[in-house]
Design a protein around this motif. Structure first.
Motif, PDB file in Angstrom:
ATOM      1  N   GLY A 118       0.669  -1.150   0.043  1.00 29.58           N
ATOM      2  CA  GLY A 118       0.035   0.056  -0.008  1.00 29.58           C
ATOM      3  C   GLY A 118       0.556   1.281   0.058  1.00 29.58           C
ATOM      4  O   GLY A 118       0.025   2.203  -0.372  1.00 29.58           O
ATOM      5  N   HIS A 119       2.094   1.042   0.201  1.00 29.70           N
ATOM      6  CA  HIS A 119       3.060   2.412   0.426  1.00 29.70           C
ATOM      7  C   HIS A 119       3.115   2.706  -1.000  1.00 29.70           C
ATOM      8  O   HIS A 119       3.236   3.932  -1.284  1.00 29.70           O
ATOM      9  N   SER A 120       3.260   2.009  -2.109  1.00 24.91           N
ATOM     10  CA  SER A 120       3.677   2.480  -3.630  1.00 24.91           C
ATOM     11  C   SER A 120       2.445   2.158  -4.525  1.00 24.91           C
ATOM     12  O   SER A 120       2.691   2.493  -5.495  1.00 24.91           O
ATOM     13  N   THR A 121       1.456   1.432  -4.130  1.00 23.01           N
ATOM     14  CA  THR A 121       0.478   1.124  -4.921  1.00 23.01           C
ATOM     15  C   THR A 121      -0.967   1.773  -4.371  1.00 23.01           C
ATOM     16  O   THR A 121      -1.318   1.268  -3.278  1.00 23.01           O
ATOM     17  N   ALA A 122      -1.717   2.237  -5.427  1.00 24.52           N
ATOM     18  CA  ALA A 122      -2.922   3.004  -4.952  1.00 24.52           C
ATOM     19  C   ALA A 122      -4.057   2.175  -4.608  1.00 24.52           C
ATOM     20  O   ALA A 122      -5.039   2.607  -3.944  1.00 24.52           O
ATOM     21  N   GLY A 123      -4.006   1.139  -5.457  1.00 24.78           N
ATOM     22  CA  GLY A 123      -5.309   0.041  -5.519  1.00 24.78           C
ATOM     23  C   GLY A 123      -6.245   0.721  -6.484  1.00 24.78           C
ATOM     24  O   GLY A 123      -5.777   1.547  -7.493  1.00 24.78           O
ATOM     25  N   ASP A 124      -7.541   0.090  -6.842  1.00 23.62           N
ATOM     26  CA  ASP A 124      -8.360   0.390  -7.534  1.00 23.62           C
ATOM     27  C   ASP A 124      -8.945   1.761  -7.569  1.00 23.62           C
ATOM     28  O   ASP A 124      -8.821   2.234  -6.585  1.00 23.62           O
ATOM     29  N   VAL A 125     -10.082   2.090  -8.482  1.00 25.82           N
ATOM     30  CA  VAL A 125     -10.416   3.237  -8.344  1.00 25.82           C
ATOM     31  C   VAL A 125     -11.428   3.637  -7.093  1.00 25.82           C
ATOM     32  O   VAL A 125     -11.463   4.504  -6.325  1.00 25.82           O
ATOM     33  N   SER A 126     -12.090   2.268  -6.839  1.00 25.08           N
ATOM     34  CA  SER A 126     -12.686   2.282  -5.418  1.00 25.08           C
ATOM     35  C   SER A 126     -12.059   2.956  -4.287  1.00 25.08           C
ATOM     36  O   SER A 126     -12.453   3.407  -3.399  1.00 25.08           O
ATOM     37  N   ALA A 127     -10.945   1.916  -4.320  1.00 19.97           N
ATOM     38  CA  ALA A 127      -9.789   2.103  -3.071  1.00 19.97           C
ATOM     39  C   ALA A 127      -9.351   3.664  -3.134  1.00 19.97           C
ATOM     40  O   ALA A 127      -9.326   4.098  -2.058  1.00 19.97           O
ATOM     41  N   GLN A 128      -9.183   4.089  -4.123  1.00 17.98           N
ATOM     42  CA  GLN A 128      -8.848   5.493  -4.229  1.00 17.98           C
ATOM     43  C   GLN A 128      -9.778   6.676  -3.939  1.00 17.98           C
ATOM     44  O   GLN A 128      -9.522   7.546  -3.025  1.00 17.98           O
ATOM     45  N   ARG A 129     -10.998   6.369  -4.238  1.00 16.69           N
ATOM     46  CA  ARG A 129     -12.107   7.237  -3.855  1.00 16.69           C
ATOM     47  C   ARG A 129     -12.319   7.012  -2.447  1.00 16.69           C
ATOM     48  O   ARG A 129     -12.597   8.038  -1.448  1.00 16.69           O
ATOM     49  N   THR A 130     -12.398   5.777  -1.777  1.00 15.72           N
ATOM     50  CA  THR A 130     -12.472   5.877  -0.339  1.00 15.72           C
ATOM     51  C   THR A 130     -11.265   6.273   0.334  1.00 15.72           C
ATOM     52  O   THR A 130     -11.546   6.882   1.512  1.00 15.72           O
ATOM     53  N   ALA A 131     -10.125   6.404  -0.071  1.00 15.49           N
ATOM     54  CA  ALA A 131      -8.876   6.953   0.427  1.00 15.49           C
ATOM     55  C   ALA A 131      -9.213   8.326   0.388  1.00 15.49           C
ATOM     56  O   ALA A 131      -8.912   9.127   1.656  1.00 15.49           O
ATOM     57  N   ALA A 132      -9.787   9.204  -0.583  1.00 11.01           N
ATOM     58  CA  ALA A 132     -10.104  10.357  -0.597  1.00 11.01           C
ATOM     59  C   ALA A 132     -11.123  10.818   0.104  1.00 11.01           C
ATOM     60  O   ALA A 132     -10.825  11.905   0.971  1.00 11.01           O
ATOM     61  N   ALA A 133     -12.245  10.167   0.318  1.00  7.26           N
ATOM     62  CA  ALA A 133     -13.122  10.457   1.299  1.00  7.26           C
ATOM     63  C   ALA A 133     -12.558  10.225   2.657  1.00  7.26           C
ATOM     64  O   ALA A 133     -12.818  11.222   3.770  1.00  7.26           O
ATOM     65  N   ALA A 134     -11.836   9.414   3.250  1.00  4.04           N
ATOM     66  CA  ALA A 134     -10.868   9.424   4.455  1.00  4.04           C
ATOM     67  C   ALA A 134     -10.117  10.516   4.651  1.00  4.04           C
ATOM     68  O   ALA A 134      -9.970  10.910   5.717  1.00  4.04           O
ATOM     69  N   LEU A 135      -9.465  11.016   3.685  1.00  5.81           N
ATOM     70  CA  LEU A 135      -8.545  12.083   3.946  1.00  5.81           C
ATOM     71  C   LEU A 135      -9.314  13.313   4.361  1.00  5.81           C
ATOM     72  O   LEU A 135      -8.770  14.010   5.319  1.00  5.81           O
ATOM     73  N   GLY A 136     -10.531  13.662   3.707  1.00  4.75           N
ATOM     74  CA  GLY A 136     -11.400  14.703   4.191  1.00  4.75           C
ATOM     75  C   GLY A 136     -11.863  14.373   5.604  1.00  4.75           C
ATOM     76  O   GLY A 136     -11.976  15.504   6.261  1.00  4.75           O
ATOM     77  N   ILE A 137     -12.336  13.188   5.757  1.00  3.25           N
ATOM     78  CA  ILE A 137     -12.949  13.053   7.131  1.00  3.25           C
ATOM     79  C   ILE A 137     -11.937  13.064   8.370  1.00  3.25           C
ATOM     80  O   ILE A 137     -12.176  13.819   9.378  1.00  3.25           O
ATOM     81  N   VAL A 138     -10.860  12.561   8.035  1.00 10.10           N
ATOM     82  CA  VAL A 138      -9.961  12.719   9.040  1.00 10.10           C
ATOM     83  C   VAL A 138      -9.558  14.017   9.457  1.00 10.10           C
ATOM     84  O   VAL A 138      -9.124  14.405  10.593  1.00 10.10           O
ATOM     85  N   SER A 139      -9.242  14.664   8.190  1.00  5.31           N
ATOM     86  CA  SER A 139      -8.833  16.122   8.372  1.00  5.31           C
ATOM     87  C   SER A 139      -9.810  17.009   9.318  1.00  5.31           C
ATOM     88  O   SER A 139      -9.343  17.759  10.018  1.00  5.31           O
ATOM     89  N   ALA A 140     -11.104  16.531   9.183  1.00  2.00           N
ATOM     90  CA  ALA A 140     -12.111  17.091   9.970  1.00  2.00           C
ATOM     91  C   ALA A 140     -11.877  16.943  11.407  1.00  2.00           C
ATOM     92  O   ALA A 140     -11.951  17.702  12.362  1.00  2.00           O
ATOM     93  N   PHE A 141     -11.822  15.562  11.671  1.00  2.00           N
ATOM     94  CA  PHE A 141     -11.485  15.350  13.333  1.00  2.00           C
ATOM     95  C   PHE A 141     -10.129  16.110  13.637  1.00  2.00           C
ATOM     96  O   PHE A 141     -10.260  16.401  14.812  1.00  2.00           O
TER      97      PHE A 141
END
Length: 476
Positions: free
Chosen positions: A399-422
């Protein structure tokens, strides 16, 4: 009008919803639709990234940084202005002052939740324009409020809450930029984007004391604290309109968003990010007040007919450290750098407590700068862990150098925003804890000791994450 950025051109008319698979295909063409919507984006495709992708990503990153920079400026204005309110004729007590400092962070943190989903809903370019335009409201509102010492506290608090618009920008900006960059470069790109925004706090703390006092004589020009940013906000709106892009593969994905909320990795990273970014934004907001209370003779320095405060140095060094924390995390793993950050943050806070009785401003400043540098580096490193953990969760071997599929990237993008909120709630908690410490004990030592204990707990949690990754043979 539709233009093809690279050959071969796609055939037919693609819809935003139909481009997920297209965006992951090697060698996919880039097609620009009306409204600057780009189809076929795939940052993980080396050929596309080399030929066009890198240049497009850099252009969007530059304007994203500028807009987010102004968001942080507006977000932090009240933490600077409150120090000058007594001289302007306002008579607020300690508790009210700390509420004016912390309210923008409370609202900004809360706004980060909906802001996370605005990029998929409206597009990165479009939402950058909207979110920048919203900054005009608190900037002008502050100017109106501070012009009259008779403004009721309730009105002041409401306008301070509107400054939270600036805090919300971070979530949408980071969620947007993560789609533009390949996994191997996310740490540096997200670090730069965040650092550019974080610098807004430093620039505001540097510029506002000068602007409101230069040539003012015995009268402060407090309204200028908000008005000077209006032309730059307008520039950001125009720049986003002309130079940024929307990506069709960065679409709303409710399933991915719910998956992020259900993932234990999200809640783990939210906790760690409260410790790193929460410390940065919380101490940035309260630092001018701490200096004014503990060392009033060092709170402001006369320079060429104006006043300069050294409080900006904290936000400055923390901001500059953030991209380097991200780059170190790209190389060594986010957990390793985050561990080091919590060790140094705890040591810095403890050193401040131990040296306060010496009444030495320069020791106070030096140890707080150490704390800021460590929190800034920790911001970049902790944020770098998020896409790594979600890629691993999606089944990526590394996971350090591989992003995964589009679904995984979208989940990670959502997580970035949610984590930033907390994480941003730290900007509310830290002033409130220190304000309580001041009103109940007469000093800030007990509040700082609570933070030392919190860093020790977060250090233990991060060590556990690193050990888990080592057992799996991966870097986290």
């Amino acid at each position: 009008m539709t233009s093809t950025v690279s050959a071969p051109a796609t055939t037919g008319t693609a819809t935003p919803e139909s481009t997920a698979s297209e965006a992951t295909a090697p060698g996919a063409a880039l097609t620009v639709r009306p409204g600057r919507w780009i189809e076929g984006w795939n940052a993980e495709d080396p050929a596309q990234w080399r030929d066009q992708g890198a240049a497009i990503a850099r252009r969007n990153l530059r304007w994203s940084i500028f807009a987010e920079f102004l968001g942080f400026v507006v977000w932090q204005l009240w933490s600077i202005v409150v120090v000058s309110l007594p001289a302007a004729g306002f008579t607020f007590d300690t508790a009210q002052t700390f509420w004016l400092i912390s309210m923008p962070s409370l609202v900004g943190a809360t706004l980060r939740f909906p802001y996370t989903f605005m990029v998929p809903r409206f597009g990165g370019r479009n939402w950058t324009m909207i979110s920048a335009a919203l900054l005009l409201i608190p900037a002008i509102g502050l100017a109106v409020c501070v012009a009259n010492p008779q403004t009721p506290f309730g009105v002041m608090l409401l306008v301070a809450a509107l400054a939270g618009f600036g805090g919300g920008n971070f979530a949408s900006s980071m969620a947007n930029i993560t789609f533009f960059y390949p996994q191997r470069k996310k740490g540096w790109a997200l670090g730069l984007n965040a650092a550019g925004g974080n610098l807004g706090a430093a620039v505001a703390q540097f510029a506002v004391p000068i602007v409101i006092t230069i040539g003012a004589g015995a009268t402060l020009q407090l309204p200028l604290a908000g008005l000077i940013w209006v032309p730059l906000i307008i520039l950001a709106i125009v720049g986003a309109w002309r130079r940024m892009d929307n990506l069709t593969n960065a679409r709303a994905d409710l399933t991915a968003s719910l998956a992020a909320l259900k993932a234990p990795e999200l809640w783990l990273m939210a906790l760690l990010y409260i410790g790193t970014f929460g410390s940065f934004i919380g101490f940035s907001g309260v630092f001018p007040k701490l200096i004014a209370d503990q060392f009033p003779s060092f709170s402001a320095f006369p320079v060429a007919g104006a006043t300069l405060s050294l409080a900006f140095l904290g936000a400055l060094v923390g901001s500059l450290a953030r991209p380097f924390g991200g780059r170190l995390a790209d190389r060594f793993g986010g957990s390793v750098i985050t561990i080091a950050a919590f060790v140094v943050m705890g040591a810095g806070a403890l050193a401040v407590v131990l040296t306060l009785p010496l009444d030495n401003f320069w020791l106070f400043l030096a140890f707080f700068l150490v704390l800021f540098i460590a929190s800034g580096a920790g911001n970049g490193a902790t944020y770098r862990m998020i896409p790594t953990l979600f890629a691993l969760r999606a089944g990526a071997a590394d996971g350090h150098s591989t992003a995964g599929d589009v679904s995984a990237q979208r989940t990670a993008a959502a997580a970035l925003g949610i984590v930033s909120a907390f994480g941003a709630y730290g900007g509310f908690v830290i002033p409130q804890v220190l304000g309580l410490s001041k009103t109940s004990t007469g000093g800030y030592e007990s509040g700082l000791l609570w933070f030392v204990a919190a860093y020790a707990v977060l250090l233990a949690v991060t060590v556990g994450v690193a050990l888990h990754g080592r057992r799996r043979g991966v870097r986290i």
